[in-house]
Design an enzyme around this catalytic site. Structure first.
Site, mmCIF file in Angstrom:
data_model
loop_
_atom_site.group_PDB
_atom_site.id
_atom_site.type_symbol
_atom_site.label_atom_id
_atom_site.label_comp_id
_atom_site.label_asym_id
_atom_site.label_seq_id
_atom_site.Cartn_x
_atom_site.Cartn_y
_atom_site.Cartn_z
ATOM 1 N N PHE A 31 37.250 33.462 34.507
ATOM 2 C CA PHE A 31 38.455 32.677 34.265
ATOM 3 C C PHE A 31 38.399 31.270 34.827
ATOM 4 C CE2 PHE A 31 39.715 37.169 35.119
ATOM 5 C CZ PHE A 31 39.616 37.543 33.795
ATOM 6 N N LYS A 49 39.285 26.061 42.358
ATOM 7 C CA LYS A 49 39.055 26.916 41.180
ATOM 8 C C LYS A 49 39.623 26.211 39.962
ATOM 9 C CE LYS A 49 39.725 31.660 39.534
ATOM 10 N NZ LYS A 49 40.033 33.021 39.949
ATOM 11 N N ASP A 150 41.188 44.669 40.398
ATOM 12 C CA ASP A 150 39.802 44.221 40.203
ATOM 13 C C ASP A 150 39.069 44.205 41.543
ATOM 14 O OD1 ASP A 150 37.580 43.511 38.774
ATOM 15 O OD2 ASP A 150 38.126 41.412 38.531
#
Ligand code: ATP
Length: 552
Positions: A31, A49, A150
């Site tokens: 992502f 990020k 996750d």
């Protein structure tokens, strides 16, 4: 945003990307691209990020919104902090959408990078220290009604002060069921969720069998996999397809039956696994060289019955953490050279690549947005554990005997193992298996027919005489292509600008629709630009099919 924690850091708003100087690329996830950067204002090192927007028309990715929303609310020493957002405006092309970055504290390592770094050897006291922090973080999340969904070594960050933080909340969501209670497993969920979550190697059996009413126990399974990975120096359950994943899980912990996993035979995904040869499990044997308390904790975390799987509260009280050697204090751990996912890829490109994280499904925090971090209980550094080894930093102590490498092939457990050695140092038979094909390229042995209503699981092919799954020609699907392992959605076709969803909806509120996912890595981008081969067309048909399943 409501929070019950008065100490929670305030979210400071949006900086300009010019406030940061990029130092180095750290990771390239599904992502976003993560880089190390220096703040020009304060000089501090941070991680940026970059939120990849694949399809301009879709707008801001829903996964990123979810991650930002959650990270803003959460506040715990063992959960990564979102400090602020940074924006990059494209001065030359004013029509181009601005790029957004999440700004987080820089962490020197991720656990996957550390476990595969041949220069790093974990001691058992160190493993205990990391496990305690991981469990503290999970207890906080679960108590705050959050499922991470996750849990894996690459999403566990560690810095050189020994601090561990859980990261990557792109698949996390609000949990509507009751919070697990000490001594009472993980409770029961009150509603269904998508099963398209958790990276395959860390996915619990109930998800593989398509239980939709799952609980925080799914994260505890992942914690168990990570725990064992710290000893073995590699992921312990490297399934090549979903069905193979179930198979190797049962080889490790035994086949499901109504005693060890009540209700398993009613789960929609059980049909294929009923054909497996019965397994007694070899967990104790495979980990025979671990301390008996470590074996016991591992067995509790890897319990088939999700209702009885140990919860974070009880795991934190497990006698393992009170047996010798006591857990190190984080500040006493040695410092290591930085190791991130990307370094690992550079140095060990020949080793098995991790299956990509799933795209996730239902989006959001659930109906109740008023829940606050901490759920009213009192958290804060240091964690509640008081049994750390207080003898001080290792280099100030009498040197211990040379660490004995953990060897899973040793005949029996006599003394507790002191240290782990990376798997490839243990001899050829302990090396990683050959590189599995990327799951989204139909590397799966599992080619199920389409579910009739989108809820039922695919029916796997019948087993061959030796109990293994015989390859079978996939049945056609309504869109003309065969089917794939539906649990590892592919992102590349979904990213094609011309890929309209089957119902024609194109906005980002197509819940769980994977078109907002950027390529998992540069290789995928390359694939998109290559000329169309028959293989590629077939893949794209598969991906169309996946998208349709996924949308449901
Ligand atoms: N705060 C941080 N400090 C240092 N490294 C980081 C940080 N955040 C992320 N990373 C590195 O970047 C990698 C990818 O980060 P992250 O998991 O958040 O991205 P993603 O795109 O969601 O990945 P995935 O495909 O696994 O879901 C991590 O495994 C880690 O190596």
């Amino acid at each position: 945003m409501a929070t019950t924690d008065p100490n929670q850091r305030r979210f400071r708003g949006c900086a300009g990307i010019d406030d940061f100087e990029i130092v180095q690329k750290l990771g390239e996830g599904t992502f976003g691209v993560v880089s190390k950067a220096r703040s020009r204002r304060s000089g501090t090192i941070v991680a940026l990020k970059k939120i990849l927007i694949h399809n301009e028309k879709d707008g801001f990715p829903i996964t990123a919104l979810r991650e930002i929303k959650l990270l803003k609310m959460l506040s715990h020493p063992n959960v990564l902090t979102l400090q602020e957002m940074a924006v990059e405006r494209h001065k030359k092309d004013v029509k181009k959408r601005a790029t957004l970055y999440m700004v987080c504290p820089y962490m020197d390592h991720d656990l996957a990078g550390m476990t595969t770094n041949p220069d790093i050897t974990f001691t058992e006291a160190q493993i205990k220290c990391y496990m305690l922090q991981l469990l503290e973080g999970l207890r906080y999340l679960h108590d705050s009604h959050i499922l991470h969904r996750d849990m894996k070594a690459a999403n566990i960050l560690i810095n050189n002060r020994g601090l561990l933080q859980i990261a990557d909340f792109g698949l996390a969501r609000h949990y509507d069921g009751p919070v697990p209670q000490p001594g009472r497993g993980n409770g029961e969920a009150v509603r269904d969720y998508t099963t398209l979550v958790v990276t395959r190697w860390y996915r619990p059996p109930e998800l593989l069998l398509q239980l939709r009413r799952y609980t925080p126990a799914i994260d505890m399974w992942g914690a168990g996999c990570v725990f064992a990975e710290m000893f073995e120096g590699r992921p312990i359950l490297e399934g090549k397809s979903d069905l193979n994943q179930a198979q190797i899980i049962f080889e490790l912990v035994g086949s499901p039956n109504e005693d060890n996993m009540p209700g398993w035979s009613q789960l929609p995904g059980c049909e294929g696994v009923k054909e497996f040869e019965p397994q007694r499990g070899n967990l104790r044997n495979r980990f025979r060289n671990l301390h008996p308390e470590a074996q016991n904790l591992l067995a509790e975390l890897l319990k088939l019955d999700w209702r009885k799987r140990i919860n974070a509260w009880d795991a934190l009280k497990h006698p393992y953490f009170h047996s010798q050697p006591l857990p190190s204090r984080p500040e006493d751990l040695p410092r290591f050279e930085e190791s991130h996912e990307l370094d690992r890829r550079k140095h060990h490109e020949k080793r098995a690549a991790m299956p990509p994280a799933p795209a996730g499904g239902t989006v959001g925090m659930g109906p109740d947005e008023a829940w606050g971090a901490g759920g009213g209980r009192n958290y804060g550094p240091p964690n509640g554990y008081t049994g750390y080894d207080r003898r001080g930093p290792r280099d100030q102590r009498v040197p211990p005997p040379p660490p004995r490498a953990y060897d899973s092939r040793a005949p029996s457990h006599d003394t507790p193992p002191l240290a782990r050695r990376p798997a490839w140092q243990n001899g050829p038979d302990s090396r990683r298996p050959p590189l599995p094909p990327p799951p989204h390229m139909n590397g799966s042995s599992h080619l199920p027919p389409p579910p009739p209503n989108g809820h039922l699981p695919p029916r796997p092919p019948p087993p061959a005489a030796d109990g293994r799954l015989a390859p079978r020609a996939p049945p056609p699907n309504p869109r003309g292509g065969p089917n794939v392992d539906t649990y590892i959605p592919s992102y590349s076709a979904a990213r094609r600008d011309d890929a309209a969803p089957p119902n024609g909806r194109r906005n980002s509120r197509d819940h769980g629709y994977p078109r907002d996912r950027p390529p998992p890595n540069a290789r995928d981008r390359d694939r998109r630009t290559r000329s169309r081969s028959p293989d590629r067309e077939r893949r794209e048909r598969l991906q169309d099919r996946e998208r349709e399943l996924y949308r449901r």
